[in-house]
Each structure stands twice: as C-alpha cells, then as structure tokens.
Design a protein around this motif. Structure first.
Motif, PDB file in Angstrom:
ATOM      1  N   THR A   1       0.856  -1.183   0.000  1.00  0.00           N
ATOM      2  CA  THR A   1       0.000   0.000   0.000  1.00  0.00           C
ATOM      3  C   THR A   1       0.889   1.228   0.000  1.00  0.00           C
ATOM      4  O   THR A   1       2.085   1.121  -0.265  1.00  0.00           O
ATOM      5  CB  THR A   1      -0.975  -0.057   1.195  1.00  0.00           C
ATOM      6  N   VAL A   2       0.323   2.403   0.252  1.00  0.00           N
ATOM      7  CA  VAL A   2       1.095   3.624   0.093  1.00  0.00           C
ATOM      8  C   VAL A   2       1.110   4.404   1.401  1.00  0.00           C
ATOM      9  O   VAL A   2       0.101   4.511   2.089  1.00  0.00           O
ATOM     10  CB  VAL A   2       0.509   4.499  -1.036  1.00  0.00           C
ATOM     11  N   CYS A   3       2.293   4.941   1.699  1.00  0.00           N
ATOM     12  CA  CYS A   3       2.472   5.715   2.930  1.00  0.00           C
ATOM     13  C   CYS A   3       1.657   7.002   2.884  1.00  0.00           C
ATOM     14  O   CYS A   3       1.359   7.540   1.837  1.00  0.00           O
ATOM     15  CB  CYS A   3       3.948   6.028   3.114  1.00  0.00           C
TER      16      CYS A   3
ATOM     17  N   SER B   1       4.240  14.003   0.966  1.00  0.00           N
ATOM     18  CA  SER B   1       3.704  14.016  -0.385  1.00  0.00           C
ATOM     19  C   SER B   1       4.499  13.163  -1.363  1.00  0.00           C
ATOM     20  O   SER B   1       4.153  13.072  -2.529  1.00  0.00           O
ATOM     21  CB  SER B   1       3.631  15.455  -0.890  1.00  0.00           C
ATOM     22  N   ASP B   2       5.595  12.531  -0.889  1.00  0.00           N
ATOM     23  CA  ASP B   2       6.363  11.702  -1.813  1.00  0.00           C
ATOM     24  C   ASP B   2       5.610  10.428  -2.212  1.00  0.00           C
ATOM     25  O   ASP B   2       5.702   9.983  -3.348  1.00  0.00           O
ATOM     26  CB  ASP B   2       7.710  11.318  -1.198  1.00  0.00           C
ATOM     27  N   GLY B   3       4.920   9.851  -1.247  1.00  0.00           N
ATOM     28  CA  GLY B   3       4.101   8.684  -1.575  1.00  0.00           C
ATOM     29  C   GLY B   3       4.866   7.401  -1.789  1.00  0.00           C
ATOM     30  O   GLY B   3       4.766   6.762  -2.842  1.00  0.00           O
ATOM     31  N   CYS B   4       5.615   6.966  -0.782  1.00  0.00           N
ATOM     32  CA  CYS B   4       6.341   5.701  -0.886  1.00  0.00           C
ATOM     33  C   CYS B   4       5.381   4.532  -0.776  1.00  0.00           C
ATOM     34  O   CYS B   4       4.419   4.568  -0.021  1.00  0.00           O
ATOM     35  CB  CYS B   4       7.333   5.561   0.255  1.00  0.00           C
ATOM     36  N   SER B   5       5.712   3.462  -1.478  1.00  0.00           N
ATOM     37  CA  SER B   5       4.972   2.225  -1.265  1.00  0.00           C
ATOM     38  C   SER B   5       5.539   1.522  -0.053  1.00  0.00           C
ATOM     39  O   SER B   5       6.745   1.519   0.166  1.00  0.00           O
ATOM     40  CB  SER B   5       5.112   1.314  -2.470  1.00  0.00           C
ATOM     41  N   VAL B   6       4.660   0.921   0.711  1.00  0.00           N
ATOM     42  CA  VAL B   6       5.110   0.132   1.853  1.00  0.00           C
ATOM     43  C   VAL B   6       4.460  -1.246   1.749  1.00  0.00           C
ATOM     44  O   VAL B   6       3.415  -1.403   1.124  1.00  0.00           O
ATOM     45  CB  VAL B   6       4.716   0.769   3.202  1.00  0.00           C
TER      46      VAL B   6
ATOM     47  N   ASN C   1       9.765   4.132  -4.539  1.00  0.00           N
ATOM     48  CA  ASN C   1      10.840   4.311  -3.559  1.00  0.00           C
ATOM     49  C   ASN C   1      11.825   3.147  -3.537  1.00  0.00           C
ATOM     50  O   ASN C   1      12.669   3.082  -2.673  1.00  0.00           O
ATOM     51  CB  ASN C   1      10.249   4.499  -2.165  1.00  0.00           C
ATOM     52  N   HIS C   2      11.742   2.225  -4.496  1.00  0.00           N
ATOM     53  CA  HIS C   2      12.613   1.052  -4.488  1.00  0.00           C
ATOM     54  C   HIS C   2      12.563   0.420  -3.101  1.00  0.00           C
ATOM     55  O   HIS C   2      11.518   0.053  -2.639  1.00  0.00           O
ATOM     56  CB  HIS C   2      14.034   1.410  -4.904  1.00  0.00           C
ATOM     57  N   ASP C   3      13.734   0.378  -2.423  1.00  0.00           N
ATOM     58  CA  ASP C   3      13.756  -0.268  -1.119  1.00  0.00           C
ATOM     59  C   ASP C   3      13.835   0.737   0.021  1.00  0.00           C
ATOM     60  O   ASP C   3      14.217   0.400   1.132  1.00  0.00           O
ATOM     61  CB  ASP C   3      14.958  -1.213  -1.035  1.00  0.00           C
TER      62      ASP C   3
END
Ligand SMILES: Cc1cc2nc3c(=O)[nH]c(=O)nc-3n(C[C@H](O)[C@H](O)[C@H](O)COP(=O)(O)O)c2cc1C
Ligand code: SF4
Ligand code: SF4
Ligand code: SF4
Ligand code: SF4
Ligand code: FES
Lengths: 426, 835
Positions: free
Chosen positions: B243-245, B249-254, B280-282
């Motif tokens: 899902t998304v953080c 406003s960057d919006g990394c996937s987690v 966000n890669h890793d």
C-alpha cells in the motif's frame, strides 16, 4: 658476498648523513637519470635488468611501471611500501636505517620515470625511529635540491612524504595500504582496476617495495644488463635475505640470485646452531609453503628454483628450524598471526582463520579429534583461492604445506592417537 | 528457490532492454542476452539463473566480500574463480555457474558463515525471511564440522531507539553501513574491530541518526532488528499488503505486515527480496516505517458520538447519521446552502475528496468546500495558473543533470526526495544547487549552495529570469552576484533541470517558474552532453585540491568512483522530457495534489478557503462539516481563537480517527478509518496517482470517509450512484477530472504509480512583463537589513513534518519510544570481544 644494496652498511648508519652518502657514491645516479635519460628510457633500463618486485609477489618492476598511463587527468603517485610486517622479515628495516638516501634517490628516479610529482613512503608504525631517520634524510635531500621544485635544474618537480602505518599487517597489501594512506580503514580494494590505473586518490599509482626502489640508482649507474648479470638469466641481480631461527649468525645478507640456500645457511650464517640437524625452512616469510631438509638441499635462491620445490621467495625472510622444532607448534603460531591480522572483509579468511585457529588450539591441548588434521587441510583448501586478497592464501598455504610435509607432528596431537602412542610405549 | 523470471526487483529491467545496448553471453552453455555493462550476477538473474549472494545489493557499491556468487569464467579464460557481483558482462563472455567446483565453494562459504553463528532461529525475528536460512537451504550442506561449544559469543544489545543488534548473527556483508552512507548520507553505523571480531556498531555505542530503519530492512540476517517489531510476530504469520504511505507528499509504497486484524509493521522490502514495488525502491523513512502503532491506539474513536449538553455521548451510526442529515437539512433550508462549509484534510484519498465535493455541490448546494491548507503552503493556484508545467517524479530527479533545490529541507519534509537527490548526485553526477535560508544536510553534497536571507527566495527566481536584475536579486538574497551568475550559467547549459521547491517560494515567484522554460532555453543535446562531461571532469580534477576543507572533495565523498562504474544505477530508465525544466513542488500532505485535482477547492466557484470559513463562523457560515482535519491544533498559536470561532457555529460535524481538539467541539463525531483501513487512490507531489490498498478491516465501528458522506447524502435524498462500490467513485473521477481519463482502479492496482499528464502552460497566454513586474515588486519588499542568519533558523528546522500529523505526534508511542527497562540511552550494553 656481493654488495650492491648493502655496500654502505659497513658505515654503520653514517650514510644517513647526506654528505657521507655523497662521498660514497650517492646522488650520482639521479643527475645521470635526469640528464641522460628520458622517463621511458628509465623504465626500459629497469626492464632490461629483469628486476622483480621484492615485496613478495615478484612482479617484474619495469612492466608494472609501463602499465601507468602516460596521460592522466589525475595526479600520478609513487608509493614505497615500507610496511614490512611479514614474520621473519627485516631487510627493509636495515635498508632504511643504514642507507635512507639510497631509497630516496631510487624513489626520485622512479618518480621521474613515471612522471609523478608526489611520492609517499608508507612505513610500518613500529618503525617509528626509522621514520625519524627518513624524515631527516628527506629534509637533507630537499635542502640540497634533490627534492622539491625543478630538481637539479631539470624542470622535474618531486615531493616526498613519509607516512606511518598504525600496526596492521593487511596495510602491507598494496591496495589496503592506499586506503590507509587516504585515511580510511585498511581494507584491500577490488581489483581490477589495479593501482597502476586507479590508485591513490583515484590517480595512477605504483606501489613498490623498499628494496625494489633501492635497486634503481644502481641500475641507472651501471646499466640494466650489469644488474641482470649479477643473478641468473631469469632472476636478475642480488637480493637481501633475512635469516632467523636456528643458525649461528642470523641477520640480513645480500646474495646474488641463484645462490644455494644451504650455502646461505652454512657459509653466511655460520651453520646450524649447536651443530644440530636442519628439519625445515621457510624461505620467504611466514606466508610461503614450508620446506623440509631434502627440499632445502635442492633449492637455490631464485624465483624459478623456489617454484620448482613448491614454494616462493616471498619477502626473503628465511626461517630456519632444526630437528628440535615441532612444526605443529610453529604452524599454530603462524595461524594465530593470520587470524589476528585478517582484516575481516571476506568470508573465507575471516571465518576460516578463526576456525583454523580453534582447531589448532584444541590440538595444542592434545585434544585433537579424529579427522582434525583432514579438517585443517580442507579448511585451508576452502580459503585458498577464494579469498578477496592474498592474505587468505598466505594463511592457507603454510598450513597445507606443513601438513603435507610434517604430518606426524600433527597426528601426535589427536587424542585418539595419543592413547595409541602411549600403549605402544608401555 | 526463486521464480525463474525474477528479473529486476524493481520490475523495470525487462523494459530496460528495449532502449539499452545488449550483449550476448553464454551461461552454462545457454546463449542469452543482457544489457551491456550489467553486472553478471544481475544478468544471470534476468535470465533465470539465480546466484546466491549476501553482500551484493542492487544499487550499492560492489563489495565482493561474501564470496557466494563465484562463477567460472571460461571465455575469456580466467584462472581463478570470479565474483559475479563485480564482473560487468561483455560480448561473447562464457560462464559456468553450476559445476561441482562452484557448488563446493558455496557450501564452504555457508559452512564458514555458520561456523560461529548462534543458529538460534527459533528466537530470531528474522527467521522465516532470513537470507542466511534461505541460502543455507538452497546452497549449503545439512551438516557442519564446526563445534557448538567453541563459538565466540556476543551479547545482544539495543543500539538505537529503533534498532536491536545481535552481533553474532552477522555475516559482515556491510549492506547496512553502505545503505547508511550511500542512501542516507548519515554514516551513523560502522564496522568495528578486525578479522573474526568484526562487528557492526555505532561510533559511540548509541546510534544517533534519522532512524530510517533502512539498515535493518536490507540486513539479510537477524543481526539488525526493528525494536518495535521485536518478538511481535513471525513473518509467516504476516499478511503483506502493498500500500502507500500517508505521511508526506512523496508517496512511498510500503508492505504493510498485518496479523489478523492488526497492523504490525511497515517495511519497504522483506527478507525475501519482495518489495511493495513502488517509486521508492527499497527506501522508507522513519515516519513511513515506524508510525504504525497509532492505528491501534487505545485513543481511536470506535463509535459515533453525539452531543448532549456538555458531553459527547456514544451513539449508533443510524442515530448519528439521522441527526446530522436532519440538522444540515434544516440549516440549509433556513439560511441557504452557502451557510454550510465543508473542509477536508489534504491527506484524505481522492475518493473521499471527490465525494465531499459532490456532497457540497449536489446535497448542501454550497460553494464553500476546500481542503485545508495554510497560507504559507505552496500556492498551487499560482503554479498551475497557465497550465501545468512538467511535474518531476522521483525518476526525473534520479536522472537529472542539474537539481535546483529552492527552500524546504527534503531531509526533514520529503525524505524520499532527499534520497533521490543524494542518489542523483552520487550515482549520476547530477549537479546539486541549493538555495535555502535554513541549513540542510543536503548542502554537503551541493555543488553550489547559497544560504540566503529568510523570505528572499523569490529573488532567486528573478535572478534566473532576468539578467538585468541579477545584482539587485543578489542584494535581496544576501549572496554574492558572481555566485548567482555561476548558478545561472550552470542552469543555462544543463540538459535536464529539476526544480525542487518548498513553501518558501511565494506568489509571483511560483507563477514565474512557468517562464523559465523560455528564458533559459535548452542547449542542444550535444552541448548538454559536453557540459555534463566537463562537469564530471571538473569533479575529478577537484581531487587535486582534496585538502580543501571547504567542500567535501570527490575523494572523501567518492562520487566519481561511482561515475566510473555506471552499472550501479538502479534500473530506472532515463526519463526523457519534452521540456528542459521539470518541477517538483514539495506540497505538504500525501494527497494535496489529489485534493486539488478532484476539485476540492473553492477557487473556481468563488467560495471561501478553509480559513475564511472558520473566520466567517457565526456570520455567513452557520455549520461546518470537517473531515479529518484538526483545525484547532493546526492553528499555529491561534488555537483559542479558532475554538471560539467554532463555538459560534450552530452545528459542527467532525469525522476523524481521534477525539481531536476540533472533534471535542463538535455536535456529532463520526469515527473514520486510518490509511491502513482505507482504500482508494492518492496523488503524490510528482502527479503520480497510486492505489492505496486496505491492509486491515476498520478498527471498531470506523467507516471510510467517503462512505459516511455517501450515507448522509442518501439520507438527505441524493444518490451519488456509487452502488456501494469504490470503483464506481473512481470511474466518476476519471470521467470528470482532466488527465485521469482512461484510468481505473483495476489498472492502477497493476500499474503502480501512474503519472497524470496535464496540458502544458500556454506561453502565449502569459503576460511576461506583468509577471516579472509583480515579481520585482515582491523582491523590492524584501527587507535587506535582516541578517542572513542560519543559527536562528536552525532552531525551527527539523520538526515540521511531524507537526503536520497530530495523529502520530499524539498517538504513536514509536516516535517517543520509551526505552525498555534496564536500557539507558547514554550507556548501551557493552560489547564483549572474545580474545
Ligand atoms: C597480506 C599482504 C601483506 C603484504 N605486506 C607487504 C609488506 O609488508 N611489504 C611489501 O613490500 N609488500 C607487501 N605485500 C605485497 C604488496 O601487496 C605488493 O605486492 C608490493 O608492495 C609490490 O611491490 P614490489 O612490486 O616492489 O614487490 C603484501 C601483500 C599481501 C597480500
Ligand atoms: S583475505 Fe579477505 S578477510 Fe583476509 S585480509 Fe584479505 S580481504 Fe581481509
Ligand atoms: S536507521 Fe537509517 S540512518 Fe540510522 S543507522 Fe540505520 S540506515 Fe543509518
Ligand atoms: S548487520 Fe546485517 S547488513 Fe550489516 S553486515 Fe551484518 S549481516 Fe550484513
Ligand atoms: S518519504 Fe514520505 S512517503 Fe516515503 S515513507 Fe517517508 S513519509 Fe512516507
Ligand atoms: S555477492 Fe558477490 S561476493 Fe558477495
């Protein structure tokens, strides 16, 4: 005895003074090199001499120099490896403390050959007193115009710095040395790129041993052919050997390449201590495979003969052991050294040396388990050739060769065998 | 062990071959192709041959220390075994990876690594997603010759509020220290000691760092562990939902790890190499990773509440909804639709924002509906005035030639952006120029950093646009004119420029950004390449003056070493933009962009802003409907004034996760879902729309924001036609919002972040002279007597991001962790080194 590198040793250190050095033929090669030679010609002359690196690997020096690219965006560097930490080796120490200017002159010429304006002497931390001698000598060389800007009016500039190490064996490995010189943790670097292309501060760098560089003035003065003729066809010149162990006169001796090992022990060193029998000899510092008495008879001191008996000339530290020596114990000692000095970068060396030593320890307590000798051999095998740098190999080879040649000294440490031995004795 | 076509973890390598030169090589007799210059280990993986590894990690400098990946290179013949993680592939190369010899070495390395390992998997949190376990199963022997009784044992210890360390489990791969240095530029952890005593440690025992936890995520073993996750769950018990953080406003996937109905942890990547596959890669930052516990805080509202005199009393949903529908209906009838205002939090998802807007339009018939934003936030209306300039994504940033950072401190406010900037500088030799009043750690990597007077940032835009005003701008900024000139030159000759800007750029200065494209025209491709090359050369020459203490020299901070190893790039394809400039506005909230995009603002309808609505309370505004925003706490020293205003209302409805200061004043409070329970879409600062997945069922009786509003609408007689389906809402959004046409939930679930493209500004419509004049007016107002003073500003820096999220500052214990008993911050457990 042939005196090339050691011909000022009889002055007992007086040659540390630049005037004495000059009176005894010093700083004659430098003006000659600057006037009569182009940089490439010096490299050619060194190639003719078939001089091979005296730091351990025996890599042809002229060839190493010719790998340095002519054009480079970054400055080129020359680094003298004076980290001399190989157990059983002390030749560089005497070369520097009795005749520092010989090394400095050699470095300036080598710097000129490489068109490098900066060089460093990376000196073993424990040699702090020699560092003082070197620094004094460097200051004198600057004062006389042999170092600094526009050396002897030739337009060639060269600066030389002396930098002490902080006590790690791995910092003798050329790339770890460069890391350490840059102020980082002493870990070896990935090769390629080799230092000749990407070295100190990313610039092309030549790393040479003290002895290698100290030879250079003599090659310039007398010619490469002359130097080569001193030794054998493939191993030119002379070499210093540090003899230690069970001999009457241990010390540093300069002999021509191809000189028989037994002559070195019997003539120069005055024979075995107490007239006892020779049992084993490590001819090139603790990292190289050990020889038994039979091999020693066959070996002459040159690269080819060493290879033919399955060992190497290494750093030239000749460790002589008589019949009273327990080769298990000497190997345990050597393994402790490598376990202590492993830098910890790569798996086989870091974990392998720890494990090796653990097995040695229990065997030392006569608690060896059946299969432990084979385990030692196999662990060494799993380090050999798999490690990141040559230290791993250096830890593995002595163990394997000792087991191959002196297996009975190891077997005696296995608990099971001890019972058998005692039974037989009863 | 891995699927045959594992490919690149970021899912871009397959695409990579489309535009990159490829080479042919032979792996175990099979001819395959791979991108030129790719590392052999990656090339093998792309072609279905997985090589074991510990130290190799895509995007970190090669290490070649674990010796697991050894292969035999048959052509060109190399006598020694080689490490595939350091070999670039070449045309015609032939390698063997499956011979007995190689299997023996792998097994030996595993045996070595386990020779001093505690093998305490039953009590190790990593067990189940441990690479050491996996590699042992895959490539090791089932017996060892090492003896358990003579291992060197170490004490486990906590080394930071978030990191637990068990040194004996370490395989010394140094992923952690490399991540800390190369990704984070923190250098907070290091290797201590030598040889077999080597351990990972902080410099002083206790790690002082930004607590990103990335070192823990990349650790292949249980040596580094997340403190909040310690002994909480087993990986195989966790369901991992991408899902998304929600926190910037960057919006990394987690990857949200949940067990039953509980959210346990967020990671960027689990030990199996699975990632959430986002932009966000890793990478994750401290907020995205560690602030999960507020979701299950005991303070969460679990039932609707209704006011009875002084008190808010729990009630049923039916009751609460009925009451609200009735009261809003009455007020609307009595005072007209415009007497009701709707305010939303910018973090709410598009579906929520869209429904709120619909509610305002179709049900309440009010023109006042806006997402809450402060006056000192980026003025998006000005930014988009003439159309949308190219918006930069993280990929743009990572491929930029020049990055201009104006204002903000991404390290603190947009950690992923900061990561991408560092990445670009380190891996791609991008030129970083910072223009900032506040000090930022990014300045360390800047090629030129201008410390300017607070509030003068607009003058910098003026200097770029107008050569004639350069001296004046320099005076206003408090910097040297020649420095500005140098910046201007660098920007002019660069090919791709990303402008990253924060709140500090205001009004006309934001508007004027649209002029940059025509003012500083793009050089020809050759000229841009030449300039970049010259820049890299200059970097390399800096080595000569490496004793200079002024700037980190290349050598101390070896960017150029990396430039010499181009294979290190993360497999993102270079982003080619039509325009030279692209812009990354560092807006404050996770869905600020989306809120505006779906129309949750009053501008075009002539309605009031959120602040104006509050100010008009008791006057024109009789009732407010506030979704998810704590307007009282956010009121920056004016809390009591805002409370007084709200008290003047006839009716206040608040829907939130917590009984916030604002909710306490409400007549009805609806409990709503947190980001972990919500589903829908959000738009990040790069205009990328992403799908947020529901990871856990709603806590208590909470309902999603949109659902509450939808139910109210129904009660008030309007059917939005959602048919109870989230998908349908998005369909309506896609139909209504320009740039979203053709998008759907189904598509976004599979596509990941998708950039919404909007029409470029029409240069002809811009009145240059007017914009420049207003900008000049703005610059003229800057008080040039104020000192350029970093010290005073430093105090203000560093806390801004956390302040924006009351739910985590007030309801997450992880941000102010209490140390476990017996652990003291100053004196962590001593390390015991075996002799
Ligand atoms: C573990 C290790 C330790 C070394 N220590 C030394 C040393 O103390 N002195 C030295 O001259 N070379 C040492 N070397 C060899 C150097 O790496 C390098 O080969 C040498 O300095 C090159 O000089 P040369 O070409 O003149 O031999 C060592 C090598 C290894 C692998
Ligand atoms: S072999 Fe490996 S651990 Fe040993 S010294 Fe070399 S790099 Fe370090
Ligand atoms: S948490 Fe982040 S900053 Fe802290 S030590 Fe780990 S990688 Fe470095
Ligand atoms: S702590 Fe983990 S990541 Fe760091 S070196 Fe050890 S095993 Fe590798
Ligand atoms: S950088 Fe932003 S989006 Fe990414 S984890 Fe941190 S707060 Fe969340
Ligand atoms: S992965 Fe190649 S040596 Fe570690």
């Amino acid at each position: 005895m042939t005196n090339v590198l050691t011909n000022r040793f009889h002055l007992k250190g007086a040659a540390c003074d630049i005037q004495v050095y000059e009176q005894h033929g010093g700083y004659k090669a430098l003006p000659k090199a600057l006037k009569e030679f182009k940089p490439e010609q010096i490299t050619e002359e060194v190639k003719k001499s078939v001089l091979r690196g005296r730091g351990g690997a025996g890599f042809p020096t002229g060839m190493k120099w010719s790998f340095v690219p002519k054009e480079s965006k970054r400055p080129k560097y020359l680094v003298c490896n004076a980290d001399e930490s190989e157990p059983g080796t002390g030749k560089d120490r005497d070369l520097m403390r009795f005749d520092p200017h010989q090394l400095i002159e050699g470095m300036i010429i080598a710097g000129y050959a490489l068109s490098s304006n900066t060089s460093y002497i990376y000196i073993r931390g424990e040699y702090w007193y020699i560092k003082e001698i070197l620094e004094k000598a460097v200051a004198q060389a600057y004062a006389k115009g042999y170092l600094g800007k526009n050396i002897l009016g030739s337009g060639f500039d060269h600066d030389l710095y002396v930098h002490p190490g902080a006590g790690a064996y791995i910092c003798g490995e050329e790339t770890a040395l460069l890391e350490s010189l840059e102020g980082k943790r002493g870990h070896p670097r990935l090769k390629p790129p080799f230092p000749a292309v990407v070295g100190l501060y990313g610039g092309p760098t030549v790393v040479n041993n003290v002895e290698t560089l100290a030879v250079v003035p003599h090659i310039i003065l007398n010619g490469g052919e002359w130097y080569k003729a001193l030794g054998t066809e493939k191993s030119g010149g002379t070499k210093l050997f540090t003899v230690s162990g069970h001999v009457n006169r241990p010390g540093n001796y300069e002999v021509p390449m191809g000189y028989p090992l037994m002559s070195l022990i019997n003539n120069e060193c005055g024979g075995m201590l107490g007239g006892r029998k020779l049992k084993a000899c490590i001819p090139g510092g603790s990292s190289v495979p050990i020889l038994n008495a039979e091999d020693c008879e066959k070996m002459t001191l040159d690269y080819e003969s060493a290879a033919s008996v399955g060992t190497m000339l290494g750093s030239g530290g000749v460790i002589v052991m008589d019949e009273t020596t327990d080769i298990f114990e000497t190997t345990r000692n050597v393994t402790h050294f490598y376990k202590h000095e492993s830098c910890g970068w790569c798996t086989p060396c870091r974990e392998g040396t720890r494990w090796l030593y653990k097995v040695f320890e229990r065997m030392h307590r006569y608690e060896g388990r059946p299969g432990d000798v084979e385990l030692l051999y196999d662990l060494a095998d799993k380090i050999l050739g798999k490690s990141f740098c040559a230290l791993g190999d250096a830890a593995a080879m002595p163990v394997q060769s000792a087991i191959k040649k002196f297996r009975e000294d190891f077997e005696r440490r296995i608990k099971h065998n001890i019972v058998q031995i005692q039974k037989a004795a009863d | 062990m891995r699927s045959n076509n594992a490919g690149c973890r970021f899912g871009v390598c397959q695409r990579k071959t489309d535009f990159m030169e490829t080479v042919k090589l032979t792996i175990n007799g099979q001819e395959v192709t791979a991108p030129k210059g790719e590392l052999l280990i990656e090339a093998c993986e792309m072609n279905g041959v997985y090589l074991p590894r510990f130290c190799h990690y895509r995007g970190l400098t090669p290490q070649a220390s674990c010796r697991m990946c050894v292969v035999r290179v048959d052509n060109p013949k190399i006598p020694k075994l080689q490490t595939a993680c350091t070999m670039p592939v070449t045309d015609g190369m032939a390698v063997t990876t499956d011979s007995q010899e190689i299997e023996d070495v792998r097994a030996a390395m595993i045996e070595f690594l386990l020779s001093n390992h505690p093998v305490d998997c039953p009590v190790c949190d990593r067990a189940g997603e441990c690479e050491l376990q996996d590699q042992t199963y895959g490539f090791g022997e089932d017996r060892t010759r090492s003896q358990y009784d003579d291992k060197d044992n170490y004490l486990e210890r906590q080394i930071s509020p978030f990191i637990y360390n068990d040194p004996q489990r370490c395989v010394t791969c140094k992923r952690c220290t490399r991540v800390c240095e190369e990704w984070m530029d923190e250098n907070a952890i290091t290797v201590l000691n030598r040889g077999a005593s080597t351990v990972i440690s902080a410099f002083s025992g206790w790690v002082e760092c930004s607590d990103c936890g990335n070192c823990v995520d990349v650790c292949p073993t249980g040596t580094l562990l997340h403190v909040p996750y310690k002994y909480v769950a087993r990986p195989w018990d966790l369901k991992q939902t991408p899902t998304v953080c929600n926190f910037c406003s960057d919006g990394c996937s987690v990857l949200a790890g949940t067990r039953g109905e509980n959210l346990i942890r967020n990671v960027a990547r689990d030990g199996r190499g699975r990632t959430a596959g986002g932009i966000n890669h890793d990478f994750l930052c401290s907020l995205g990773r560690y602030t999960v516990d507020f979701v299950h805080s005991k303070d969460r509202l679990d039932r609707p509440m209704i006011r009875r005199g002084e008190h808010l009393i729990p009630t049923t949903w039916d009751d609460a909804l009925q009451h609200v529908a009735q009261r809003l209906g009455e007020l609307k009838a009595q005072h007209g639709g415009d007497s009701v205002g709707v305010i939303s939090a910018a973090r709410l998802l598009n579906e929520d924002q869209f429904t709120l807007r619909k509610f305002a339009d179709d049900v309440l018939q009010t023109k006042h509906a806006e997402y809450y934003h402060d006056d000192d936030e980026i003025d998006l209306a000005s930014f988009f005035r003439y159309g949308a300039p190219t918006i930069a994504t993280q990929a743009h940033l990572q491929n930029a030639d020049t990055i201009l950072l104006i204002g903000s401190d991404p390290n603190e406010e947009n950690p992923l952006t900061a990561f991408s900037i560092r990445w670009a500088v380190r891996q791609k030799a991008a030129r970083l120029i910072t223009v900032n009043a506040m000090p930022s750690r990014l300045e360390r990597q800047a090629n030129i950093s201008l410390r300017v007077r607070e509030g003068s940032e607009g003058a910098f835009v003026q200097a770029l646009l107008d050569d004639a005003k350069l001296n004046d701008a320099a005076a206003a900024l408090g910097v040297k004119a020649e420095d500005l000139q140098a910046v201007r030159k660098a920007v002019a000759e660069s090919g791709r420029v990303v402008v990253v800007f924060g709140d500090e750029l205001r009004g006309a200065a934001v508007e004027a950004l649209a002029l940059l494209e025509s003012a500083l025209a793009a050089p020809s491709a050759e000229a841009a390449d030449a300039a970049k090359k010259a820049y890299i050369d200059a970097l390399q020459r800096q080595v000569k003056s490496s004793n200079s203490t002024q700037k980190p020299s290349i050598n101390e901070n070896p960017y150029t070493y990396i430039v010499e190893h181009p294979t290190l790039e993360v497999g993102a394809e270079p982003v080619r933009t039509e325009t030279k400039f692209s812009f990354l506005p560092l807006v404050r909230y996770s869905n600020t962009m989306g809120a505006g995009l779906v129309g949750m603002h009053s501008d075009d309808k002539g309605g009031m802003s959120a602040h104006a609505m509050i100010n008009a309370a008791g006057g024109g505004i009789k009732a407010l409907f506030i979704a998810g925003e704590d307007v009282v706490s956010k009121a920056n020293g004016e809390a009591s004034r805002v409370s007084t205003q709200l008290a003047k209302l006839d009716f206040l409805v608040v829907q939130d996760m917590f009984l916030t200061e604002t909710a306490k004043l409400a007549d009805v409070v609806f409990p709503v879902t947190s980001y972990a329970e919500a589903q829908g879409t959000q738009v990040n600062n790069g205009m990328q729309i992403q799908f947020v997945r529901r990871a856990i069922p709603p806590v208590g009786q909470a309902r999603p924001d949109w659902m509450v509003v939808n139910q109210l609408a129904k009660l008030m007689g309007v059917d939005f036609g959602y048919q109870g389906q989230l998908k349908t809402i998005f369909k309506q959004i896609a139909d209504a919002v320009p740039g979203c046409a053709g998008l759907s939930h189904n598509l976004l679930v599979n596509e990941g972040a998708t950039q919404i493209s909007l029409p470029q500004p029409e240069q002809s419509k811009i009145n240059r002279a007017d914009v420049l004049e207003r900008l000049a007016g703005q610059v003229a107002k800057i008080n040039r007597n104020v000192a350029v003073d970093a010290a005073a500003l430093t105090a203000k820096a560093g806390t801004r991001l956390k302040q924006r999220y009351p739910q985590i500052t007030q309801h997450s214990e992880m941000l102010t962790p209490e140390l476990p008993q017996g652990v003291e911050a100053a004196a962590p457990a001593p390390l015991v080194f075996p002799a």
